[in-house]
Write an enzyme that holds these catalytic residues in place. Sequence first.
Site, PDB file in Angstrom:
ATOM      1  CG  LEU A   1      -9.045  -4.734  27.405  1.00 17.76           C
ATOM      2  CD1 LEU A   1      -7.604  -4.673  26.922  1.00 17.76           C
ATOM      3  CD2 LEU A   1      -9.704  -6.009  26.908  1.00 17.76           C
TER       4      LEU A   1
ATOM      5  CB  ALA B   1     -10.942 -12.190  31.992  1.00 16.28           C
ATOM      6  CD  GLN B   2     -11.452 -18.778  35.590  1.00 14.65           C
ATOM      7  OE1 GLN B   2     -12.123 -19.670  35.080  1.00 14.65           O
ATOM      8  NE2 GLN B   2     -11.191 -18.754  36.876  1.00 14.65           N
ATOM      9  N   GLY B   3     -11.872 -17.338  30.504  1.00 20.19           N
ATOM     10  CA  GLY B   3     -12.194 -18.018  29.244  1.00 20.19           C
ATOM     11  C   GLY B   3     -11.476 -17.432  28.047  1.00 20.19           C
ATOM     12  N   GLY B   4     -11.583 -16.109  27.845  1.00 18.50           N
ATOM     13  CA  GLY B   4     -10.883 -15.511  26.717  1.00 18.50           C
ATOM     14  C   GLY B   4     -11.643 -14.399  26.052  1.00 18.50           C
TER      15      GLY B   4
ATOM     16  CD  GLU C   1     -15.996 -18.778  27.119  1.00 17.27           C
ATOM     17  OE1 GLU C   1     -16.615 -17.724  26.961  1.00 17.27           O
ATOM     18  OE2 GLU C   1     -14.933 -18.857  27.744  1.00 17.27           O
TER      19      GLU C   1
ATOM     20  CG  ASP D   1     -16.486   3.359  42.798  1.00 19.54           C
ATOM     21  OD1 ASP D   1     -17.417   3.017  43.547  1.00 19.54           O
ATOM     22  OD2 ASP D   1     -15.288   3.128  43.050  1.00 19.54           O
TER      23      ASP D   1
ATOM     24  CG  HIS E   1     -20.010 -17.422  35.191  1.00 21.41           C
ATOM     25  ND1 HIS E   1     -19.989 -18.795  35.279  1.00 21.41           N
ATOM     26  CD2 HIS E   1     -19.232 -17.106  34.136  1.00 21.41           C
ATOM     27  CE1 HIS E   1     -19.213 -19.275  34.311  1.00 21.41           C
ATOM     28  NE2 HIS E   1     -18.746 -18.264  33.607  1.00 21.41           N
TER      29      HIS E   1
ATOM     30  NE  ARG F   1     -21.366 -16.793  30.786  1.00 27.37           N
ATOM     31  CZ  ARG F   1     -20.316 -16.061  30.741  1.00 27.37           C
ATOM     32  NH1 ARG F   1     -20.373 -14.831  31.188  1.00 27.37           N
ATOM     33  NH2 ARG F   1     -19.198 -16.531  30.285  1.00 27.37           N
TER      34      ARG F   1
ATOM     35  CG  HIS G   1     -19.602 -13.229  35.609  1.00 28.54           C
ATOM     36  ND1 HIS G   1     -18.353 -13.490  36.131  1.00 28.54           N
ATOM     37  CD2 HIS G   1     -19.460 -13.316  34.254  1.00 28.54           C
ATOM     38  CE1 HIS G   1     -17.509 -13.736  35.139  1.00 28.54           C
ATOM     39  NE2 HIS G   1     -18.149 -13.612  33.993  1.00 28.54           N
TER      40      HIS G   1
ATOM     41  CD  GLU H   1     -18.431  -5.815  34.298  1.00 25.15           C
ATOM     42  OE1 GLU H   1     -17.298  -6.315  34.152  1.00 25.15           O
ATOM     43  OE2 GLU H   1     -19.263  -6.229  35.122  1.00 25.15           O
TER      44      GLU H   1
ATOM     45  NE  ARG I   1     -20.445 -10.482  29.653  1.00 27.66           N
ATOM     46  CZ  ARG I   1     -19.453 -11.335  29.884  1.00 27.66           C
ATOM     47  NH1 ARG I   1     -18.522 -11.538  28.986  1.00 27.66           N
ATOM     48  NH2 ARG I   1     -19.387 -11.970  31.035  1.00 27.66           N
TER      49      ARG I   1
HETATM   50  P1  FAD Z   1     -11.984  -3.536  35.043  1.00 29.21           P
HETATM   51  O1  FAD Z   1     -11.030  -4.458  34.444  1.00 29.21           O
HETATM   52  O2  FAD Z   1     -12.859  -4.071  36.109  1.00 29.21           O
HETATM   53  O3  FAD Z   1     -11.167  -2.295  35.653  1.00 29.21           O
HETATM   54  C1  FAD Z   1     -11.823  -1.337  36.467  1.00 29.21           C
HETATM   55  C2  FAD Z   1     -10.783  -0.356  36.967  1.00 29.21           C
HETATM   56  O4  FAD Z   1     -11.437   0.803  37.498  1.00 29.21           O
HETATM   57  C3  FAD Z   1      -9.872  -0.861  38.080  1.00 29.21           C
HETATM   58  O5  FAD Z   1      -8.576  -0.376  37.852  1.00 29.21           O
HETATM   59  C4  FAD Z   1     -10.432  -0.177  39.323  1.00 29.21           C
HETATM   60  O6  FAD Z   1      -9.501   0.008  40.359  1.00 29.21           O
HETATM   61  C5  FAD Z   1     -10.825   1.143  38.724  1.00 29.21           C
HETATM   62  N1  FAD Z   1     -11.786   1.908  39.518  1.00 29.21           N
HETATM   63  C6  FAD Z   1     -13.079   1.586  39.795  1.00 29.21           C
HETATM   64  N2  FAD Z   1     -13.643   2.566  40.523  1.00 29.21           N
HETATM   65  C7  FAD Z   1     -12.688   3.523  40.712  1.00 29.21           C
HETATM   66  C8  FAD Z   1     -12.650   4.767  41.386  1.00 29.21           C
HETATM   67  N3  FAD Z   1     -13.714   5.259  42.041  1.00 29.21           N
HETATM   68  N4  FAD Z   1     -11.493   5.472  41.386  1.00 29.21           N
HETATM   69  C9  FAD Z   1     -10.394   4.990  40.755  1.00 29.21           C
HETATM   70  N5  FAD Z   1     -10.367   3.813  40.097  1.00 29.21           N
HETATM   71  C10 FAD Z   1     -11.506   3.098  40.070  1.00 29.21           C
HETATM   72  N6  FAD Z   1     -14.997 -11.307  29.956  1.00 29.21           N
HETATM   73  C11 FAD Z   1     -14.642 -11.873  28.781  1.00 29.21           C
HETATM   74  O7  FAD Z   1     -14.858 -11.287  27.711  1.00 29.21           O
HETATM   75  N7  FAD Z   1     -14.023 -13.087  28.777  1.00 29.21           N
HETATM   76  C12 FAD Z   1     -13.747 -13.784  29.913  1.00 29.21           C
HETATM   77  O8  FAD Z   1     -13.186 -14.859  29.863  1.00 29.21           O
HETATM   78  C13 FAD Z   1     -14.131 -13.210  31.149  1.00 29.21           C
HETATM   79  N8  FAD Z   1     -13.912 -13.877  32.319  1.00 29.21           N
HETATM   80  C14 FAD Z   1     -14.208 -13.261  33.489  1.00 29.21           C
HETATM   81  C15 FAD Z   1     -13.894 -13.900  34.682  1.00 29.21           C
HETATM   82  C16 FAD Z   1     -14.111 -13.266  35.890  1.00 29.21           C
HETATM   83  C17 FAD Z   1     -13.785 -13.971  37.178  1.00 29.21           C
HETATM   84  C18 FAD Z   1     -14.658 -11.958  35.916  1.00 29.21           C
HETATM   85  C19 FAD Z   1     -14.894 -11.251  37.212  1.00 29.21           C
HETATM   86  C20 FAD Z   1     -15.002 -11.329  34.729  1.00 29.21           C
HETATM   87  C21 FAD Z   1     -14.776 -11.963  33.511  1.00 29.21           C
HETATM   88  N9  FAD Z   1     -15.092 -11.341  32.307  1.00 29.21           N
HETATM   89  C22 FAD Z   1     -14.742 -11.938  31.124  1.00 29.21           C
HETATM   90  C23 FAD Z   1     -15.606  -9.982  32.284  1.00 29.21           C
HETATM   91  C24 FAD Z   1     -14.437  -9.014  31.996  1.00 29.21           C
HETATM   92  O9  FAD Z   1     -13.298  -9.447  32.693  1.00 29.21           O
HETATM   93  C25 FAD Z   1     -14.746  -7.607  32.415  1.00 29.21           C
HETATM   94  O10 FAD Z   1     -16.006  -7.213  31.955  1.00 29.21           O
HETATM   95  C26 FAD Z   1     -13.709  -6.641  31.849  1.00 29.21           C
HETATM   96  O11 FAD Z   1     -12.422  -7.095  32.168  1.00 29.21           O
HETATM   97  C27 FAD Z   1     -13.934  -5.260  32.396  1.00 29.21           C
HETATM   98  O12 FAD Z   1     -12.845  -4.450  32.017  1.00 29.21           O
HETATM   99  P2  FAD Z   1     -12.892  -2.924  32.352  1.00 29.21           P
HETATM  100  O13 FAD Z   1     -11.642  -2.332  31.803  1.00 29.21           O
HETATM  101  O14 FAD Z   1     -14.174  -2.356  31.920  1.00 29.21           O
HETATM  102  O15 FAD Z   1     -12.902  -2.852  33.958  1.00 29.21           O
HETATM  103  C1  SIN Z   2     -15.759 -17.726  31.658  1.00 33.18           C
HETATM  104  O1  SIN Z   2     -14.592 -18.027  31.442  1.00 33.18           O
HETATM  105  O2  SIN Z   2     -16.663 -18.527  31.845  1.00 33.18           O
HETATM  106  C2  SIN Z   2     -16.099 -16.275  31.701  1.00 33.18           C
HETATM  107  C3  SIN Z   2     -16.312 -15.780  30.347  1.00 33.18           C
HETATM  108  C4  SIN Z   2     -17.046 -14.473  30.368  1.00 33.18           C
HETATM  109  O3  SIN Z   2     -17.512 -14.011  31.401  1.00 33.18           O
HETATM  110  O4  SIN Z   2     -17.200 -13.907  29.271  1.00 33.18           O
END
Ligand code: FAD
Ligand code: SIN
Length: 527
Positions: free
Chosen positions: A14, A45-48, A113, A220, A241, A288, A349, A373, A384
């Site tokens: 995102l 991501a599940q919850g929202g 949540e 990374d 989590h 959490r 998590h 993240e 968080r």
């Molecule tokens: P990411 O979405 O992790 O994207 C990282 C990107 O970087 C990927 O494309 C990867 O390939 C790329 N990358 C990494 N290293 C390199 C490299 N060396 N070279 C090239 N590319 C690289 N958060 C919420 O707010 N609500 C939720 O409901 C929720 N549910 C979750 C459920 C699960 C199972 C998980 C794992 C997390 C959840 N989270 C939730 C947390 C949230 O999903 C993440 O914190 C968030 O999506 C991170 O987004 P991001 O864009 O920072 O990174």
């Molecule tokens: C979840 O759906 O429990 C994950 C939500 C989050 O990590 O923010």
Amino acid sequence: MKKESDFLVIGTGLAGLSFALKAADHGKVCVLTKTNIEETNTQYAQGGIAAVTYEPDTYEKHIKDTLVAGDGMCDEEVVRQVVNDAPAQIEELIRWGASFDRKSSGEFDLAREGGHSENRILHHKDNTGAEIQNKLSEQVRNNRNIELLEDYFAVDLITQHHLGQLVRRYNDRIRCFGAYVMDLKTDRVVTLLAKTTMIATGGVGNLYHTTTNPAIATGDGIAMVYRAKGIIENMEFVQFHPTSLYNPGERPSFLISEALRGFGAILKTRDRQEFMEKYDKRGSLAPRDIVARAIDNEMKVRGDDYVYLDATHLDEDNLKSHFPNIFEKCLSIGIDISRDPIPVVPAAHYMCGGIKVDTRGRTWINHLYAAGETSCTGLHGANRLASNSLLEAIVYADRAANSAIEESKTVRIQENIPDWNYEGTTHPEEMILITQDFKEMQQIMSNYVGIVRSDLRLNRALNRLEIIYRETEELYKKSTLSKSLCELRNLINAGYLIIKMAQDRKESRGLHYNTDYPHKANLNILS
Ligand code: FAD
Ligand code: SIN
């Protein structure tokens, strides 16, 4: 080979994609990912996503909940900005095509949540992340100003160090010129130059053997910025989590969303006794850190491998329509969640710390931004609040995009950057050396730097990790470059930062619990 763009974006979750879509109206964007565009934490991501939409909810309530969860370590100004910016950014997601569930009245169907005092989580069934990821990926693929590079691994950021200058941490004149990136189809390193670079590389979950994070989460970005002498903070705050599905051997661990507890599911021991009230009056919906520690304690005291999350008293049709993916997944391993309790365990998590950024998403290295993240904005503090991370990712990607767009009007692409130096790196590495060190690193982190820590465990972890660090650096110097070796090296770097920052924190706060300092110290922050 060299390539140039106005904006270089590393990561397709995102944070990366929303930054890219905004920057693309103002210049040429190059976005890269080490696998395919969809394989991100965002996808899982599940919850929202948390946002204030209707009364009785208010911005002040969301701000207060975030501050309480953050246990005295949030930056209140940042919290206020993020909460206030939320509705506009949700509108942006909807404009890009993402849809959130609504009631028959047309209002959003808001979920609850842990740690939230109101129902305020916008969601798309129980797969909100996939909905967002897919809609943004489609927008990016169709944008003529964005070049998407899949299977490209960012190895290192390019700074004055690569022009032969000595670069020191805390020097405010370090500049980022782009990144050295390995084309994983040819194993050749490409020099990607840009006016500004955005790091959106996600978390570090794979430091631990039980994690909800997909294999891409190897820290990374944090390691690259640390090597480039940027500033990293709050790494001791690793969020576990409380409820991932207990299904030994499965990686990543399948998440059982906190929204299920928000819906009424209750934590129980294996002999079906409720236990959360002993730990917190909010019961199964406490924040959490508290729930994860309570489960960890119950499992240790009883010698059990898991506890139960019981949803059997809830209406079956409602369960199926709100949580279709959790329902299907559990059924696939023989658990009908309307009849059987779900075995769950805590899993690594989310990384609350990371690359320090200011309120415009700027890191301490010039022309280098970070969001999502991998970054540390000050929103989460020591813990968080659920569903605040998707929100932070989109709000800070927006702030960073606005700043980078302005900056790109005056910055020039740096010339005379040398190609990647392959010198001395001729031996293909032996895979067994990497996989063994990977396993050992996960054992060290899981056993000594998990939910409950102590000085003895942290010291032991550091000593053990240093051995693996030295071995890996040796291997790195002489081996041909490989993704797995780079990821191991980066994870060890992230693990080192977690341990060092955990050792420095002589108290227990938020997600960091040390049995030698079980209480909170008085915070005396110099501002
Ligand atoms: P990411 O979405 O992790 O994207 C990282 C990107 O970087 C990927 O494309 C990867 O390939 C790329 N990358 C990494 N290293 C390199 C490299 N060396 N070279 C090239 N590319 C690289 N958060 C919420 O707010 N609500 C939720 O409901 C929720 N549910 C979750 C459920 C699960 C199972 C998980 C794992 C997390 C959840 N989270 C939730 C947390 C949230 O999903 C993440 O914190 C968030 O999506 C991170 O987004 P991001 O864009 O920072 O990174
Ligand atoms: C979840 O759906 O429990 C994950 C939500 C989050 O990590 O923010």
